[in-house]
Enzyme design. Structure first.
Site, PDB file in Angstrom:
ATOM      1  N   ASP A 263       0.712   7.202  91.021  1.00 30.29           N
ATOM      2  CA  ASP A 263      -0.187   8.019  90.222  1.00 30.29           C
ATOM      3  C   ASP A 263      -1.475   8.000  91.026  1.00 30.29           C
ATOM      4  O   ASP A 263      -2.213   7.015  91.012  1.00 30.29           O
ATOM      5  CB  ASP A 263      -0.397   7.379  88.845  1.00 30.29           C
ATOM      6  N   HIS A 264      -1.722   9.074  91.786  1.00 33.11           N
ATOM      7  CA  HIS A 264      -2.773   8.964  92.790  1.00 33.11           C
ATOM      8  C   HIS A 264      -4.155   8.743  92.179  1.00 33.11           C
ATOM      9  O   HIS A 264      -5.060   8.290  92.844  1.00 33.11           O
ATOM     10  CB  HIS A 264      -2.769  10.165  93.736  1.00 33.11           C
ATOM     11  N   HIS A 326      -1.679  10.772  84.105  1.00 35.19           N
ATOM     12  CA  HIS A 326      -3.064  10.493  84.502  1.00 35.19           C
ATOM     13  C   HIS A 326      -3.964  10.128  83.314  1.00 35.19           C
ATOM     14  O   HIS A 326      -4.634   9.105  83.320  1.00 35.19           O
ATOM     15  CB  HIS A 326      -3.672  11.694  85.221  1.00 35.19           C
TER      16      HIS A 326
END
Lengths: 572, 311
Positions: A263-264, A326
């Site tokens: 999950d950047h 996110h």
């Protein structure tokens, strides 16, 4: 007068007699090296014919990894960076956008910062008729265009030596056999010691195929003393059921703690800083609860439309694409209790407690909103509406905007709403967490004096312009007592400019180091689907998404949703 | 923006700094430290440039102290302070004040620097040249948490190294040590792979190279084996050889930024080992502002408790 000695000048390299002798001696040593490499190559062939690389690894002279204490490392020696151990990275779907724009540049940036081990190898796998050199060229171009740090030939050479390309389909057995041979050859020639991370940069429908193939060809089984890891990208399913299915498939082949879900957002400095801000300081935590916080707004807005992702996006929508991973992760970090330690296990425990305490509003129709962008003007450009986008069904009811209200039913947060919203084609690209505080219980000032005074807020700006803003009231200079809101800024760009690495850099390094702090675990993924699924079900059976003009801050319904609670959205 | 002040005082300089910040519209900037550079006119330009580049990573207030020498005895009795205040784009991401001292005030430069330090932020002093014998006892050095010297900038580096050893105080550091970080991290990474007991060691470098000497002392302290110093044509450090029972671990950099790494039983491979510019060295120095204990270990070159010397 001082005489500053330059570090390197051509004039200084003139060789003395002794030096020449030394050089000759070294060349002699070079011949020895060449001899050694021949041996190694033969050893590699031997391995290729079936012996496991572990046999080579367990060389009697080598001290076992568990007992080895590197005498050159010392915790006090903090100049020495965290360098990943001997390892390689295999990327599936290496020709994709993500790989070219993010992964390859991140690998180069890591190498440039000296954080990759000597002999680090990069293996690409895709359906292209390429040789190793063609692959190297593609990486070269991608790096030149997208890398964060300047291009340096010597770093490139170091990296390029360890690049391999395997052409083939995911159901092509010979390709995977080739991959296995390449991996074993790299172990022998580059000393990767059997440590590999497999990055699945492919659509999820191929996951089962790829992991099965890895298992079938013995690539997922780590030889003794080494590791094999899988790295996967979102989407992690489209609801609880499919997520569980996907997890089952991956876990059948890889141990759950060897699966790294990217999950950047969690790789971003500001997001990591949320925990530092909350738990390393004394001044925020006492007010970080229902006694002082009025509500929390978490926003992720994009100014772009769906672009070329129609095939993926339609039927998925904003909530599944963004809120499930996110925004819920950001919410968990904002709301969680202090973890016992800063390690993956403790973080997971605390985040799960938050997810399990989440309470959905009783009337989903009143407290959730979805929308679709309509045609309009955005930032001086005429743009099409979602239903007019290429490849989208004109009757699609996919949401490009979603706003939901959640409550966390625990002692700290009972009664404090968390508003989560995301959307495409909104005013500008911004991601932020705003913790909005209650008004002062009593004001000694006249109501006229405080007319323009809003609520105090702490805003964590995740992107762009990473940093933090504190909003508070202050006296306007002059003779009358008048109060107005002002902001105080902490900008990452100012206090620690440029050293802030890209999220993917950090995450890839963490995968190689085996540090799972910043990766959501499968329990988190499943819990977050449990939160979102009832909302998606409600939407599927009730009405259609509201239309909102491109370039605005979402549909009117979303404003009404907050107005019902006597609040309003921040303009980020 | 640039403000020139002739025959001035610290409080006037402070006023100019506020004025400069107001004019460019950033009344409060997040500067993280004060960097004091003590240098002469000859080295001022390069040092300021390096500090400004480093300030991109560590926004700082840079105070450059340049001691000027008057030519005639009559001039020498006159005491004067000139200042040049640079804010905004001309000063990297922070602020720069160039202080030129004439006459007596040169001996009391600390009285000018003290009022100009950022409140509550760490102070770093860097002597690009002419570092004092005992940096921690120097009036300016005493203001700082961290004192940076450079053994590359002296006539007899190995003698300077002994001086540094004698006067070492926590917070001292030297760019000759900073230059070694890439070497040291590659050596440590090599030993992560080749898990072998080291029986001998050699450092190859040009003559009288202080970095090579520090590297040799560090290896001696950590490995507990005698370290041979081999003289080569340079430039700087050209190679390190660690002997094991299975063969040598070698990092060889005969020239240029490309080195080769050889591990026993494995073919050699290339490594990027660039000689870094001063700005990168300074940026690395500023990353940590607490005492560098490993530098002390390397200076002394003795075995530590965890790794007793066998010699």
């Amino acid at each position: 007068m001082s005489r500053k000695v330059p570090e390197t000048t051509a004039s200084e390299t003139k060789e003395t007699k002794e030096a020449k002798e030394a050089r000759t001696a070294r060349e002699a040593a070079g011949v020895v090296d060449a001899g050694q490499s021949r041996e190694a190559a033969e050893a590699a062939e031997a391995i290729g014919t079936g012996t496991s690389p572990a046999a080579q690894e367990e060389d009697s002279a080598l001290i076992p990894a568990a007992e080895w204490q590197n005498p050159l490392r010392d915790p006090r020696d903090r100049r020495l960076p965290r360098i990943a151990g001997p390892s390689g990275l295999v990327i599936f779907g290496v020709t994709g956008d993500l790989s070219r724009k993010k992964l390859m540049p991140a690998v180069y940036d890591l190498a440039n910062r000296g954080l990759l081990p000597p002999g680090f190898s990069l293996v690409g796998f895709a359906r292209r008729d390429w040789e190793d050199q063609d692959f190297a060229q593609v990486v070269h171009d991608a790096v030149k265009e997208h890398a964060r740090t300047p291009f340096r030939e010597e770093v490139w050479q170091q990296l390029a030596e360890g690049m391999r390309f395997i052409p083939g389909d995911f159901d092509d057995d010979t390709a995977f056999k080739q991959l296995r041979e390449a991996v074993e050859e790299l172990d022998a020639s580059r000393g990767t010691s059997g440590n590999y991370a497999f990055y699945l940069s492919v659509p999820p429908k191929f996951f089962p195929k790829v992991v099965q193939q890895l298992k079938k060809h013995g690539l997922a089984d780590a030889p003794k003393g080494s590791w094999r890891r899988a790295v996967i990208e979102k989407p992690f399913g489209r609801d609880l059921e499919s997520a569980q299915e996907l997890n089952a498939i991956v876990h059948e082949v890889f141990e759950p703690d060897q699966v790294f879900r990217i999950d950047h957002y969690l790789g971003k400095e500001t997001v990591q800083n949320i925990l530092a801000l909350r738990f390393a300081n004394q001044m925020y935590e006492p007010i970080w609860n229902r006694s002082y916080v009025d509500h929390v707004q978490i926003t992720m807005a994009e100014d772009i439309g769906i672009g070329g992702r129609a095939g993926y996006y339609d039927g998925i929508g904003a909530a599944r694409d963004v809120i499930q991973n996110h925004l819920l992760q950001l919410m968990a970090l904002t709301a969680m209790e202090e973890p016992a330690a800063f390690d993956a296990e403790s973080l997971l425990t605390e985040k799960l407690k938050v997810f399990r305490a989440v309470q959905l509003p009783e009337d989903l129709g009143e407290h959730t909103v979805r929308g679709q962008y309509a045609g309009g003007w955005q930032g001086g450009e005429r743009v099409r509406g979602y239903l007019e986008e290429e490849g989208i069904d004109p009757h699609s009811s996919t949401d490009t905007y979603a706003a939901i209200k959640l409550e966390i039913d625990n002692r700290r947060w009972a009664g404090v709403p968390f508003y989560l919203r995301t959307g495409k084609r909104l005013g500008r690209r911004v991601t932020e967490i705003a913790v909005v505080f209650e008004r002062a219980p009593h004001s000694p000032f006249d109501s006229e004096a405080t007319e323009e005074l809003g609520q105090n807020a702490i805003v964590i700006r995740v992107q762009p312009d990473e940093g933090m803003t504190v909003r508070f009231g202050s006296k306007v200079p002059g003779t009358s007592m008048e109060l107005r809101d002002v902001t105080m800024d902490f900008a990452y760009g100012e206090s620690f400019t440029e050293s802030s690495p890209e999220a993917y850099e950090r995450l890839i390094l963490d995968v190689l180091l085996g540090d799972a702090n910043l990766f959501p675990r499968h329990q988190e993924v499943e819990e977050s689907w449990r939160i979102l699924d009832p909302i998606e079900e409600y939407w599927a059976t009730h009405g259609r998404p509201a239309q909102y003009p491109s370039g605005s801050w979402g549909p009117e319904e979303a404003d009404e949703m907050l107005a019902r609670d006597g609040r309003s959205w921040r303009r980020p | 923006m640039r403000i020139d002040l002739t025959d001035t005082t610290a409080s006037k300089i402070n006023k100019a700094l506020v004025q400069g910040r107001r004019a460019i519209g950033t009344p409060a900037v997040g500067m993280v430290l004060t960097m004091v550079i003590v240098t002469d006119e000859e080295n001022a330009y390069d040092s300021i440039k390096a500090a400004e580049e480093a300030s991109r990573e560590h926004p700082s207030r840079t105070l450059v102290v340049i001691k000027r020498h008057a030519r005639s005895p009559r001039e020498r009795t006159k005491s004067r302070l000139d200042a040049e205040v640079r804010v905004g784009s001309e000063a990297g991401t922070g602020e720069t004040v160039v202080l030129r001292t004439y006459g007596e005030v040169s001996d009391h430069a600390d009285s000018v620097v003290l009022p100009l330090l950022l409140p509550d932020a760490p102070v770093v002093v860097w002597w690009p040249v002419d570092a004092p014998e005992n940096p921690a006892k120097d009036p300016l050095g005493a203001l700082a948490q961290r004192r940076i010297t450079d053994m590359y900038a002296v006539e007899r580096p190995l003698e300077a190294l002994q001086t540094r050893l004698r006067s070492y105080a926590p917070g001292d550091t030297d760019l000759a040590w900073t230059r070694l970080t890439p070497w040291r991290s590659m050596l440590a990474a090599a030993l992560d792979q080749a898990r072998l007991r080291i029986v001998s060691a050699a450092v190859e470098s040009e003559a009288d190279n202080p970095s090579a000497e520090l590297l040799a002392r560090w290896l001696h302290a950590r490995l507990g084996v005698p370290v041979e110093r081999v003289e080569t044509g340079g430039p700087v450090v050209t190679g390190v050889r660690l002997g094991t029972e299975k063969g040598d671990i070698v990092i060889d950099r005969p020239e240029g930024p490309l080195a080769t790494l050889t591990l026993p039983g494995q073919p050699s491979r290339t490594l990027a080992l660039k000689v870094r510019p001063t700005s990168e060295l300074i940026a690395e120095e500023l990353r940590r502002l607490d005492a560098d204990e490993m530098y002390a270990v390397a200076l002394r070159g003795e075995g530590t408790k965890e790794n007793p010397t066998h010699v």
